[in-house]
Design an enzyme around this catalytic site. Structure first.
Site, mmCIF file in Angstrom:
data_model
loop_
_atom_site.group_PDB
_atom_site.id
_atom_site.type_symbol
_atom_site.label_atom_id
_atom_site.label_comp_id
_atom_site.label_asym_id
_atom_site.label_seq_id
_atom_site.Cartn_x
_atom_site.Cartn_y
_atom_site.Cartn_z
ATOM 1 N N GLU A 177 0.830 -1.206 0.000
ATOM 2 C CA GLU A 177 0.000 0.000 0.000
ATOM 3 C C GLU A 177 0.864 1.255 0.000
ATOM 4 O O GLU A 177 1.229 1.767 1.057
ATOM 5 C CB GLU A 177 -0.940 0.028 1.214
ATOM 6 C CG GLU A 177 -2.138 -0.880 1.104
ATOM 7 C CD GLU A 177 -3.111 -0.697 2.268
ATOM 8 O OE1 GLU A 177 -2.762 -0.008 3.244
ATOM 9 O OE2 GLU A 177 -4.221 -1.260 2.195
ATOM 10 N N GLU B 32 -6.292 -7.263 -1.002
ATOM 11 C CA GLU B 32 -6.701 -7.048 0.392
ATOM 12 C C GLU B 32 -8.017 -6.287 0.422
ATOM 13 O O GLU B 32 -8.167 -5.266 -0.259
ATOM 14 C CB GLU B 32 -5.624 -6.258 1.144
ATOM 15 C CG GLU B 32 -5.977 -5.923 2.593
ATOM 16 C CD GLU B 32 -4.864 -5.122 3.277
ATOM 17 O OE1 GLU B 32 -3.673 -5.417 3.026
ATOM 18 O OE2 GLU B 32 -5.190 -4.197 4.048
#
Length: 324
Positions: free
Chosen positions: A162, A250
């Site tokens: 991320e 995710e």
């Protein structure tokens, strides 16, 4: 009689190659090497395939689930055909690959080898928010693991979990290209998933300037149903329409900070959208931390992973979706 026998055999073949709604039945031995056809993952037969499964928690904080017993549970009880190993890079106090590479690799290998034995796909996730500042470590890590697992069809690489506020054009794209080149020197075929800006939400920025000259490259989209709603699905749909292959490595059924409540209605809107577009997804997380995103109740052991009596509210919803 010969005609009847031929028809029966043909039907048997159709049943054998057909897709089950239960992801646990859609295994590597059935589908083999994955690649991309446009925005779709396809198997070695050229048929579209959707992966559904679970992400493990940061390895340094939940090491008790980085073993064969847990991966057995992810496959058998969480009805998954993919598991994600979230390998910590840097943490404030508890280490990660930069400080303890051997320990992190040992945990990774335990998960990957278990996934291979259990006949499912596995995402090797470089779980970092600032991987661009650790490029040398990224290159070292992916060189090691791509050499070790080169040619193993179970493997999917995730180069940057991320990113936060980094520029796609100036920082992230060059970072990914460097890591991709390192992987491709050892493993020319397996899918590589690259992180996108804003905690892997700004797929529109990648769609405007995608990586070229490479094959089997996908782009990460992360969402948490309580926070990220139709606006993010619209952003992702526009990226898909521009030809950007997306993988949800995710997602959560709760808020972006992993807290309750479970937003079942919005989760179902997301699942419907993902299924409609044949997008693969992994739920966050195989964790017994006392927070809404955890699939497991506190004190769940590795041997109990995904057994029904040890699932949280989120875990029960996700498992039902994996086999739906």
């Amino acid at each position: 009689m010969k005609f009847v026998l031929v028809v029966a055999l043909a039907l048997a073949v159709l049943v054998n190659v057909g897709f089950s709604k239960d992801a646990a039945l859609e295994t590597v031995s059935k589908h083999g090497q994955l690649s991309l056809n446009g925005v779709d993952i396809v198997d070695e037969h050229g048929e579209k395939l959707q992966l559904k499964g679970m992400s493990l928690f940061w390895d340094v904080w939940m090491p008790q689930y980085y073993n064969k017993e847990s991966i057995d549970g992810v496959h058998d009880n969480c009805h998954s055909n993919v598991v994600r190993a979230a390998i910590s890079v840097v943490t404030e106090e508890d280490g990660g690959y930069v400080e303890t590479p051997d320990e992190c690799l040992e945990r990774l290998y335990a998960v990957v080898d278990a996934a291979i034995e259990d006949d499912i796909y596995v995402i090797i996730d470089w779980h970092d928010h600032a991987a661009d500042t650790h490029l040398n470590y990224s290159l070292e890590f992916f060189d090691i693991v791509s050499k070790k697992y080169s040619g193993v069809p179970n493997i999917i690489y995730e180069t940057f979990n991320e990113p936060t506020g980094q520029s796609w054009n100036d920082i992230l794209k060059p970072y990914h290209e460097a890591v991709i080149n390192t992987i491709r020197a050892n493993d020319p075929d397996n899918i590589i998933v690259v992180g996108t800006p804003t905690w892997s939400q700004s797929v529109d920025q990648a769609a405007a300037n995608p990586i070229t000259g490479q094959k089997n490259i996908m782009y990460t989209l992360h969402f948490y149903a309580g926070t990220h709603k139709q606006w993010l699905r619209d952003t992702a749909t526009n990226a898909l329409n521009q030809g950007l292959p997306i993988f949800v490595t995710e997602y959560g059924t709760v808020n972006a900070d992993a807290t309750d409540p479970v937003d079942e209605a919005e989760s179902r809107l997301w699942w419907n959208w993902l299924d409609e577009h044949n997008i693969s997804y992994a739920n966050w997380a195989i964790s017994d931390k006392e927070e809404g995103a955890s699939a497991l109740a506190p004190n769940t052991t590795s041997i109990q992973v995904c057994q029904e009596e040890f699932l949280t509210e989120s875990g029960r919803l996700v498992v039902a979706q994996n086999k739906a």
